[in-house]
Design a protein around this motif. Structure first.
Motif, PDB file in Angstrom:
ATOM      1  N   ARG A 537      47.065  73.052  53.613  1.00 28.58           N
ATOM      2  CA  ARG A 537      47.576  71.878  52.654  1.00 28.58           C
ATOM      3  C   ARG A 537      47.059  69.647  52.329  1.00 28.58           C
ATOM      4  O   ARG A 537      47.489  70.275  51.497  1.00 28.58           O
ATOM      5  CB  ARG A 537      49.076  71.546  53.778  1.00 28.58           C
ATOM      6  CG  ARG A 537      49.749  70.199  53.366  1.00 28.58           C
ATOM      7  CD  ARG A 537      50.730  69.818  54.452  1.00 28.58           C
ATOM      8  NE  ARG A 537      51.602  68.585  53.787  1.00 28.58           N
ATOM      9  CZ  ARG A 537      53.282  68.467  54.275  1.00 28.58           C
ATOM     10  NH1 ARG A 537      53.256  69.507  55.066  1.00 28.58           N
ATOM     11  NH2 ARG A 537      53.147  67.158  54.114  1.00 28.58           N
ATOM     12  N   ASN A 538      45.648  70.693  53.633  1.00 27.24           N
ATOM     13  CA  ASN A 538      44.714  69.154  53.071  1.00 27.24           C
ATOM     14  C   ASN A 538      43.744  69.865  52.436  1.00 27.24           C
ATOM     15  O   ASN A 538      43.170  68.675  52.628  1.00 27.24           O
ATOM     16  CB  ASN A 538      44.666  68.947  54.285  1.00 27.24           C
ATOM     17  CG  ASN A 538      46.359  67.733  54.933  1.00 27.24           C
ATOM     18  OD1 ASN A 538      46.853  66.797  54.132  1.00 27.24           O
ATOM     19  ND2 ASN A 538      46.970  68.727  56.100  1.00 27.24           N
ATOM     20  N   LEU A 539      44.102  70.710  51.892  1.00 26.78           N
ATOM     21  CA  LEU A 539      42.207  70.963  51.079  1.00 26.78           C
ATOM     22  C   LEU A 539      42.283  71.093  50.219  1.00 26.78           C
ATOM     23  O   LEU A 539      40.299  70.418  50.200  1.00 26.78           O
ATOM     24  CB  LEU A 539      42.739  72.441  50.963  1.00 26.78           C
ATOM     25  CG  LEU A 539      40.474  73.365  50.920  1.00 26.78           C
ATOM     26  CD1 LEU A 539      40.182  73.328  51.819  1.00 26.78           C
ATOM     27  CD2 LEU A 539      41.287  75.052  50.626  1.00 26.78           C
ATOM     28  N   ALA A 540      42.091  70.072  49.343  1.00 24.75           N
ATOM     29  CA  ALA A 540      41.809  68.815  48.059  1.00 24.75           C
ATOM     30  C   ALA A 540      40.905  67.637  49.318  1.00 24.75           C
ATOM     31  O   ALA A 540      40.299  67.029  48.291  1.00 24.75           O
ATOM     32  CB  ALA A 540      43.204  68.691  47.798  1.00 24.75           C
ATOM     33  N   LYS A 541      41.755  66.560  49.788  1.00 27.13           N
ATOM     34  CA  LYS A 541      41.122  66.460  50.420  1.00 27.13           C
ATOM     35  C   LYS A 541      39.502  66.473  50.720  1.00 27.13           C
ATOM     36  O   LYS A 541      39.356  65.787  51.119  1.00 27.13           O
ATOM     37  CB  LYS A 541      42.352  65.644  51.584  1.00 27.13           C
ATOM     38  CG  LYS A 541      42.982  64.681  51.187  1.00 27.13           C
ATOM     39  CD  LYS A 541      44.336  64.686  52.241  1.00 27.13           C
ATOM     40  CE  LYS A 541      45.551  64.202  51.531  1.00 27.13           C
ATOM     41  NZ  LYS A 541      46.656  63.631  52.904  1.00 27.13           N
ATOM     42  N   MET A 542      39.821  67.641  51.499  1.00 29.09           N
ATOM     43  CA  MET A 542      38.468  67.876  52.351  1.00 29.09           C
ATOM     44  C   MET A 542      37.597  68.401  51.389  1.00 29.09           C
ATOM     45  O   MET A 542      36.457  67.581  51.821  1.00 29.09           O
ATOM     46  CB  MET A 542      38.221  69.242  52.800  1.00 29.09           C
ATOM     47  CG  MET A 542      39.526  68.827  54.539  1.00 29.09           C
ATOM     48  SD  MET A 542      40.149  70.602  55.656  1.00 29.09           S
ATOM     49  CE  MET A 542      41.404  70.214  56.296  1.00 29.09           C
TER      50      MET A 542
END
Length: 601
Positions: A537-542
């Motif tokens: 879910r938060n891969l884009a931020k990483m």
């Protein structure tokens, strides 16, 4: 809560005046009238008494009263006489004393309450938070220590004890800081682990007494106390101990996404057996996902944090507890470690009697699928600690494997995206440290490993409290209290393992208060599905963090390797822990600009 400890020295007035007003809400003074303790702490978080030239303050959760503490203080003549107060008082707290102008400052064995010191205006200044010291002088990051934070697991002892700031000293395990009136200081060892000689039949009642006292230190006069109710043996047991103390109990748990998890049914049953408590259950729609806001830049942490995936969840817990009038929240950290029967335990038993431990060795070999070579490495005597550390320095870039389980500690490994410069810094730090012939925390490897894990859990609690304090909530881990740790370490080795039983000594200690269906569990769920879902879910931020990586700017990781690890459709499970460590370091580096202080005079 922040406080600064000053010596009975003329420069103390100057230093006190330089401390920002927000950290100078309260001032306690030496018998001479000079400032001794300067800070900001809630009234219910401290017990302070004085008698003539002797003064003492306990900050945190301490099971004592002003009257009791004053009686004990009356028997103190030297700083070493304070050992008795530290040993006999249940709870988790900082102990700070001024005895005839001499100062003693310390936290507990776990490090959940740390003490840090620096030099300013020609004297040693100590504090419970590095951020306060950063208000006095400019602090600079030690890049070798930052590189060590990229290791899988944690930096090996004693590198794990060192501050990531060049100008700051961290008080190491089992030491107190002694500050003389001339402003100089010395770190003095005050505690050593007990010999593991107590039969379980004698140790179990003592462990029960220590745990009851540890929980009572948190409940005290509190109108309500919070607690995790996961269904696991550790946190669930604390819920029943807290309920036995009386007062309000508010429990909270997070339902796991894994449909096969076995914790929830136990938690549901335990909640029904705690009818006087209020129970809060978070599910996938109400719980913050793992890795929520990994790119945050507001980590008020003195060092890179031990985790980042659950940071938002911990803030949710603190926020919810605060809304229910709770200021102290119990967690089960440390119980698994105190009852550990892994490779170092098998080694200890084999050293005592190879023939008598064959059954355990066979069972462990089958469960972990060891080769014969690995099994032989487990059962033979480990090399001296300094030699093990030096050997480990040569294996930093080897891929993790089952062999890395064997030794004094899990063998330090750098992730594949670590740079050659980072490897050189870590290797040099480990070799230099090995050259000083460091002694382990215990001469028995399994005792050393338990204490190492206790320190890791203390680090976790310390970070959780930087999140919780924003809501006025303190996260508490009774299993990490000094008396609980000491009692668990005193248990005879042979009594710690019973085939087919889980944590037999703890189960015996709590039988009659905690239901059998909790104590007799042999299964345990995990958060793997939740972690992978949150990562997705938060891969884009990483990935954005990767492209803007400050670790890469410092030359400690390779941006391409980090990007590949993040882009994997199904990342290697061995990389999940190191990935979190790297992301946590990135988030911490993003938080640094607001933490810089003025240049020292």
């Amino acid at each position: 809560m922040e406080f600064v400890v000053l010596p009975d020295h003329p420069a103390a007035d100057e230093v006190s005046a330089r401390i920002p007003e927000e950290y100078r809400k309260k001032v306690l003074r030496h018998h001479s009238g000079r400032p001794w303790l300067v800070g900001n702490w809630p009234a219910n978080a401290a017990v302070c008494v004085g008698a003539g030239p002797s003064k003492i303050a306990l900050f945190g959760a301490a099971r004592t009263t002003e009257r009791e503490l004053l009686v004990q203080l009356g028997k103190v003549r030297t700083l070493r006489d304070l050992d008795g107060i530290a040993e006999r008082t249940a709870g988790s707290f900082h102990l700070v004393a001024s005895i005839n102008g001499l100062v003693r400052a310390q936290g507990g064995l776990s490090g959940a309450r740390g003490i840090f010191s620096t030099s300013f205006a020609g004297i040693t200044v100590a504090a419970n938070r590095i951020s306060v010291l950063g208000e006095l002088r400019r602090l600079t990051v030690a890049e070798d220590q930052l590189a060590l934070r990229l290791l899988a697991f944690t930096p090996p002892w004693p590198l794990s004890e060192r501050s990531v700031w060049r100008e700051v000293d961290s008080l190491p395990f089992a030491h107190y800081l002694s500050v003389r009136p001339d402003g100089t200081a010395e770190q003095i060892r005050w505690w050593d682990p007990p010999a593991p000689e107590r039969p379980a039949g004698l140790a179990a009642p003592e462990l029960r007494e220590a745990l009851v006292a540890a929980v009572a230190a948190r409940t005290g006069a509190q109108p309500a106390v919070g607690a995790d109710l996961s269904g696991g043996m550790d946190s669930t047991s604390l819920c029943f101990l807290a309920a036995e103390q009386g007062g309000g109990l508010v429990t909270i748990r997070r339902r796991l996404m894994d449909p096969t998890n076995c914790d929830d049914p136990v938690a549901d049953r335990a909640a029904a057996d705690l009818p006087g408590a209020e129970h809060i259950v978070l599910d996938k729609d109400t719980a913050s996902p793992y890795y929520e806001s990994p790119d945050r830049d507001d980590l008020a942490m003195d060092e890179p944090p031990p985790f980042i995936a659950m940071a938002s969840h911990m803030e949710d817990v603190a926020r919810i507890m605060a809304s229910h009038g709770v200021t102290r929240h119990l967690q089960g950290h440390g119980s698994d470690e105190l009852a550990a029967t892994g490779t170092t335990y098998v080694n200890a038993m084999a050293q005592r009697s190879l023939l008598g431990s064959l059954g355990m060795i066979r069972a462990m070999r089958a469960r972990r699928r060891w080769s014969l070579a690995t099994t032989l490495r487990v059962v033979r005597a480990f090399p001296p600690y300094a030699e093990w550390l030096q050997r480990s320095a040569d294996e930093l870039l080897r891929p993790p494997d089952v062999e890395s389980e064997v030794g004094w500690e899990p063998t330090p490994r750098l992730p594949p995206w670590a740079s050659g410069e980072a490897a050189a810094l870590v290797r040099d730090a480990m070799n230099r440290t090995a050259g000083t012939d460091p002694q382990p925390m215990s001469s028995i490897p399994t005792q050393h490993e338990i204490l190492r894990c206790i320190r890791v859990n203390g680090w976790i609690v310390r970070f959780a409290n930087t999140l919780g304090e924003r809501f006025g909530v303190s996260f508490e881990a009774p299993f990490l209290d000094d008396r609980v740790v000491e009692t668990a370490l005193s248990v005879r080795m042979a009594d710690r393992y019973v085939a087919g039983r889980h944590k037999p000594v703890l189960a015996a200690a709590l039988r009659g208060t905690v239901p059998d269906y909790v104590l007799d569990r042999t299964t345990k769920s995990h958060f793997t599905v939740d972690v992978y879902n949150g990562r997705k879910r938060n891969l884009a931020k990483m990935r954005e963090m990767c492209e803007e990586s400050r670790l890469a700017d410092l030359g400690l990781i390779g941006r391409d390797g980090f990007r590949r690890a993040l882009s994997s459709a199904m990342p290697d499970p061995m990389h999940m822990g190191p990935l979190e460590k790297t992301i946590a370091c990135e988030a911490w580096l993003r938080s640094l600009p607001a933490r810089t202080g003025p240049q020292a005079p």
